[in-house]
Each structure stands twice: as structure tokens, then as C-alpha cells.
Design a protein around this motif. Structure first.
Motif, PDB file in Angstrom:
ATOM      1  N   ARG A 107       0.826  -1.203   0.000  1.00  0.00           N
ATOM      2  CA  ARG A 107       0.000   0.000   0.000  1.00  0.00           C
ATOM      3  C   ARG A 107       0.859   1.250   0.000  1.00  0.00           C
ATOM      4  NH1 ARG A 107      -4.797  -1.212   4.352  1.00  0.00           N
ATOM      5  NH2 ARG A 107      -5.638  -3.045   3.275  1.00  0.00           N
ATOM      6  N   LYS A 108       0.290   2.291  -0.551  1.00  0.00           N
ATOM      7  CA  LYS A 108       1.012   3.559  -0.637  1.00  0.00           C
ATOM      8  C   LYS A 108       1.544   3.977   0.739  1.00  0.00           C
ATOM      9  CE  LYS A 108       0.717   8.329  -2.011  1.00  0.00           C
ATOM     10  NZ  LYS A 108       0.029   9.521  -1.520  1.00  0.00           N
ATOM     11  N   ASP A 109       0.701   3.856   1.741  1.00  0.00           N
ATOM     12  CA  ASP A 109       1.101   4.288   3.087  1.00  0.00           C
ATOM     13  C   ASP A 109       2.231   3.446   3.673  1.00  0.00           C
ATOM     14  OD1 ASP A 109      -0.765   6.218   2.954  1.00  0.00           O
ATOM     15  OD2 ASP A 109      -2.277   5.172   4.165  1.00  0.00           O
ATOM     16  N   ASP A 110       2.373   2.234   3.177  1.00  0.00           N
ATOM     17  CA  ASP A 110       3.420   1.362   3.717  1.00  0.00           C
ATOM     18  C   ASP A 110       4.785   1.581   3.074  1.00  0.00           C
ATOM     19  OD1 ASP A 110       1.804   0.175   5.587  1.00  0.00           O
ATOM     20  OD2 ASP A 110       1.200  -1.477   4.282  1.00  0.00           O
ATOM     21  N   TYR A 167       2.511   2.795  -7.401  1.00  0.00           N
ATOM     22  CA  TYR A 167       3.415   3.822  -6.908  1.00  0.00           C
ATOM     23  C   TYR A 167       4.843   3.335  -7.046  1.00  0.00           C
ATOM     24  CZ  TYR A 167      -0.640   6.229  -5.109  1.00  0.00           C
ATOM     25  OH  TYR A 167      -1.829   6.884  -5.023  1.00  0.00           O
ATOM     26  N   GLN A 168       5.715   4.308  -7.243  1.00  0.00           N
ATOM     27  CA  GLN A 168       7.137   3.975  -7.368  1.00  0.00           C
ATOM     28  C   GLN A 168       7.937   4.810  -6.391  1.00  0.00           C
ATOM     29  OE1 GLN A 168       8.802   4.388 -11.295  1.00  0.00           O
ATOM     30  NE2 GLN A 168      10.905   4.383 -10.530  1.00  0.00           N
ATOM     31  N   ALA A 169       8.919   4.188  -5.759  1.00  0.00           N
ATOM     32  CA  ALA A 169       9.773   4.934  -4.838  1.00  0.00           C
ATOM     33  C   ALA A 169      11.171   4.340  -4.798  1.00  0.00           C
ATOM     34  CB  ALA A 169       9.172   4.920  -3.440  1.00  0.00           C
ATOM     35  N   SER A 170      12.158   5.199  -4.543  1.00  0.00           N
ATOM     36  CA  SER A 170      13.537   4.741  -4.400  1.00  0.00           C
ATOM     37  C   SER A 170      14.004   4.954  -2.970  1.00  0.00           C
ATOM     38  CB  SER A 170      14.448   5.518  -5.348  1.00  0.00           C
ATOM     39  OG  SER A 170      14.077   5.251  -6.669  1.00  0.00           O
ATOM     40  N   TYR A 171      14.939   4.134  -2.560  1.00  0.00           N
ATOM     41  CA  TYR A 171      15.403   4.161  -1.174  1.00  0.00           C
ATOM     42  C   TYR A 171      16.917   4.298  -1.103  1.00  0.00           C
ATOM     43  CZ  TYR A 171      10.754   2.329  -0.195  1.00  0.00           C
ATOM     44  OH  TYR A 171       9.405   2.157  -0.122  1.00  0.00           O
ATOM     45  N   VAL A 172      17.356   5.069  -0.120  1.00  0.00           N
ATOM     46  CA  VAL A 172      18.783   5.122   0.200  1.00  0.00           C
ATOM     47  C   VAL A 172      18.924   4.855   1.694  1.00  0.00           C
ATOM     48  CG1 VAL A 172      20.891   6.493   0.095  1.00  0.00           C
ATOM     49  CG2 VAL A 172      19.002   6.968  -1.484  1.00  0.00           C
ATOM     50  N   ASP A 173      19.774   3.919   2.032  1.00  0.00           N
ATOM     51  CA  ASP A 173      20.001   3.576   3.433  1.00  0.00           C
ATOM     52  C   ASP A 173      18.695   3.473   4.217  1.00  0.00           C
ATOM     53  OD1 ASP A 173      22.734   3.374   3.090  1.00  0.00           O
ATOM     54  OD2 ASP A 173      23.048   5.514   3.447  1.00  0.00           O
ATOM     55  N   ILE A 217       8.258  -0.662  -7.148  1.00  0.00           N
ATOM     56  CA  ILE A 217       7.019  -0.254  -7.814  1.00  0.00           C
ATOM     57  C   ILE A 217       5.953  -1.242  -7.353  1.00  0.00           C
ATOM     58  CG2 ILE A 217       5.834   0.075 -10.023  1.00  0.00           C
ATOM     59  CD1 ILE A 217       8.683   0.279 -11.283  1.00  0.00           C
ATOM     60  N   SER A 218       4.826  -0.736  -6.904  1.00  0.00           N
ATOM     61  CA  SER A 218       3.837  -1.681  -6.401  1.00  0.00           C
ATOM     62  C   SER A 218       2.422  -1.127  -6.494  1.00  0.00           C
ATOM     63  CB  SER A 218       4.148  -2.037  -4.942  1.00  0.00           C
ATOM     64  OG  SER A 218       3.393  -3.161  -4.546  1.00  0.00           O
ATOM     65  N   LYS A 219       1.496  -2.047  -6.662  1.00  0.00           N
ATOM     66  CA  LYS A 219       0.084  -1.668  -6.665  1.00  0.00           C
ATOM     67  C   LYS A 219      -0.725  -2.736  -5.937  1.00  0.00           C
ATOM     68  CE  LYS A 219      -3.908  -0.789  -9.620  1.00  0.00           C
ATOM     69  NZ  LYS A 219      -4.739  -1.635  -8.743  1.00  0.00           N
ATOM     70  N   THR A 220      -1.564  -2.285  -5.016  1.00  0.00           N
ATOM     71  CA  THR A 220      -2.488  -3.203  -4.354  1.00  0.00           C
ATOM     72  C   THR A 220      -3.815  -3.189  -5.107  1.00  0.00           C
ATOM     73  OG1 THR A 220      -3.360  -1.470  -2.924  1.00  0.00           O
ATOM     74  CG2 THR A 220      -1.510  -2.745  -2.061  1.00  0.00           C
TER      75      THR A 220
END
Ligand code: ADP
Ligand code: MG
Length: 326
Positions: A57-60, A114-120, A104-107
């Protein structure tokens, strides 16, 4: 702090193949029926896994890469996986410390992906809406870009790819109801199994008909030591240079040297010198009896009544083997 996190992460994620193993476990936890893996340069340039599971989910998005958030997540409340796997919610966090991670994920509930990138383990920007189907794509790029010594210690890309292929093969045989595909970037699939398949068909597809046609089925349900073991073993007409042992304990791919050695010894009596069997085994034990204090990378597993259980399994397999020989 980042350096310490990175070192800890490097302990969890030792090479591309065990990063991928964790990602496959996640896709399975998400109830996917299709898992597609793309690999570039032995997994060092790119390790991508796309599934059609429940999604995030977006919130997660905010917390999936924080360590130990596991059971807080909304889609996962009913999962028994902690007791089964004894693994502690740090795969994504660890990967984000030693690679560039994009999700990238969709429920089903969300209107778009939604797509997001992560650093550390932190979100770089708020998740961006985009189009996409239900499920999750995890993109791991430039693994160990910030750990040059670890990177140097790896084998060649071809050998790392071999280890990846080995992991995918085993999961595909065990999870025969799920379609798996593995390909090197821009090439055709190396491994492809269809959904709703079965163990034997997948062994044939992946390991070849020479093995598949010699298989003997076995199934043990033991109430004394509370375990079940089922699977397939080759009979004495088939032998290979190395012992191929696909072992899942409570659906997690593990090593158990004690069991492996004792099965190999059974075959030693009947097979020509220096030849070995192929055995696929799914072992189910009471989670309470498995040593859960093993670290996630030490796949070697120990359990209660190990000696008795190993002996029971081994003698059943020996009986089967002799039966098939007559
Ligand atoms: P764990 O699997 O032990 O919870 P991970 O770091 O591997 O820890 O994953 C963290 C969380 O991210 C999971 O609990 C799950 O909620 C979410 N997640 C990871 N991969 C997927 C996926 N492929 N589909 C849906 N959710 C996922
Ligand atoms: Mg996980």
C-alpha cells in the motif's frame, strides 16, 4: 552509523543469489502466482523481480525498508511466516544499504501503482503515482556499489548467475503452482515454468528428462516425532557427479548437512562409485522445534530430535530405493 548499517547489511546480503532468495520469499509471502526475474551481470548490475501478489500500500512505502517492521504492515497480519521462517524483517532494509533499491507496487485497493527509491533504508522522495498492474516489482541496481571489497570477493558474473539460477530452479520445483521465469537481461528465458504445474513436470523442465523419468515418490507422516516429509528421489538407474539435494524445511530453502550426508550414504551402497542421486524433499516440522536463532544467511538448519528424524527419513528412502530396484 551508515557504515555500521552497511557492514551489518553485508552480513545479511552476502551475494546476489541470497538477496534474490529473500526477494523470492517476499513474493511468495505476497501470494503471487507469477514471478519473473531479470538479471544483468550476474546480479551485480541488475536484479529485478516482478510479481503479481498483494502489493504494497502507498502508506506502507514509508516503512517497508525499515528494519523489523514486518508484522506492522497492513496486508500481512495473518501470516504465520515469523514462526515458520524465524526471519526478522530485514531483507529490504539490508538491500537498501548496499544497493540502489527501487520499488514499484500496486495493491488491489489503490487506484494506481506507486514507485519509490530508497537510500540507506529511507525513502528518497514521496512515492510517485504511475500506471501498472497489481503486484510488486523490486529493482536492485549496482549491488555492493559502496562495498568494493565485498564486490571483489565475489565470483565471476557467470558463476554468480549460476548460483542465482540454482536458487530459482529450486524454488520453482518446490512451488510448482507458481509460474517462474528467469532471464539474463535482453535474452530469452533460461528458466520458465508454467503456473499450476507439478513437481515432476518442473523437475523435467529444469533438470531434464533423464532425471524426471527415474523419479520415485515418497511420503512420510510421522506422529512420534511430529514431522512430514515428501518428495521425489531418483532410483539407482540415474546418477550424477554431485548430489543434487533440494531441501525445503517449512517451505524455506535450507541446508542440513546431517540429512544430506546420511541420504548420500544410502545411495553409496547402490550406486556406482563417485555417483550421486537427485533428491527433492519438502520437510515439515513443528516451527517450535526448529532452531530459529540461526542468522538469515546461515542456511544450515538444526532441529529437535534431529538424529531420530534423519534416521527415520533415511530408512524410509532406503526401503523405497530397494523396492524400486526389484
Ligand atoms: P520480511 O519479509 O521479514 O517482513 P522484508 O524486508 O523482506 O522483511 O520485507 C519487508 C516488508 O515489505 C514485508 O513484510 C512486506 O510487507 C513488504 N514486501 C516486501 N516485498 C513484497 C512483495 N513482493 N509484495 C508485497 N509486499 C512486499
Ligand atoms: Mg522477507
Amino acid at each position: 552509523q551508515d557504515v555500521i548499517n552497511r557492514i551489518a547489511a553485508g552480513e545479511v546480503i552476502q551475494r546476489p543469489a541470497n538477496a534474490l532468495k529473500e526477494l523470492i520469499e517476499n513474493s511468495l509471502d505476497a501470494k503471487s502466482s507469477n514471478i519473473q526475474i531479470t538479471v544483468k551481470h550476474g546480479g551485480l548490475k541488475l536484479l529485478q523481480i516482478q510479481d503479481n501478489g498483494v502489493g504494497i500500500r502507498k502508506d506502507d512505502f514509508e516503512i517497508v525498508c525499515e528494519r523489523f517492521t514486518t508484522s506492522k504492515l497492513t496486508e500481512f497480519e495473518d501470516l504465520h511466516k515469523i514462526s515458520t521462517y524465524g526471519f526478522r524483517g530485514e531483507a529490504l532494509a539490508s538491500i537498501s544499504h548496499v544497493a540502489h533499491l527501487t520499488i514499484i507496487s500496486k495493491t488491489k485497493q489503490d487506484m494506481c501503482a506507486y514507485q519509490a527509491s530508497y537510500v540507506d533504508s529511507k525513502l528518497r522522495d514521496p512515492p510517485k503515482p504511475m500506471s501498472g498492474n497489481q503486484g510488486t516489482t523490486i529493482i536492485v541496481e549496482d549491488l555492493f556499489y559502496n562495498m568494493p571489497i565485498r564486490k571483489k570477493a565475489l565470483r565471476s558474473p557467470a558463476e554468480e548467475y549460476q548460483k542465482i539460477s540454482d536458487v530459482v530452479s529450486k524454488y520453482a520445483v518446490h512451488n510448482a503452482s507458481i509460474g517462474f521465469a528467469l532471464k539474463k537481461h535482453s535474452e530469452s528465458n533460461d528458466i520458465r515454468t508454467r503456473p499450476k504445474s507439478n513437481h515432476v513436470e518442473n523437475i523435467r523442465t529444469i533438470y531434464g528428462n533423464l532425471i524426471a523419468r527415474e523419479l520415485i515418490e515418497f511420503s512420510i507422516d510421522n506422529s512420534q516425532f511430529k514431522f512430514k516429509a515428501k518428495g521425489y528421489m531418483t532410483n539407482v538407474n540415474y546418477s550424477t557427479k554431485t548430489f543434487q539435494f533440494l531441501l525445503f524445511i517449512n517451505h524455506r530453502l535450507v541446508d542440513c548437512q546431517v540429512l544430506k550426508r546420511s541420504i548420500d550414504q544410502v545411495y553409496e551402497t547402490y550406486l556406482p562409485k563417485n555417483s550421486h542421486p537427485f533428491v527433492y524433499m519438502s520437510l515439515e516440522l513443528d516451527p517450535a522445534n526448529i532452531d530459529v536463532n540461526i542468522s538469515p544467511t546461515k542456511h544450515e538448519v538444526h532441529f529437535l530430535n534431529e538424529q531420530q528424524i534423519v534416521e527415520t527419513i533415511t530408512s524410509t528412502l532406503e526401503t523405497k530405493l530397494l523396492g524400486s530396484n526389484n
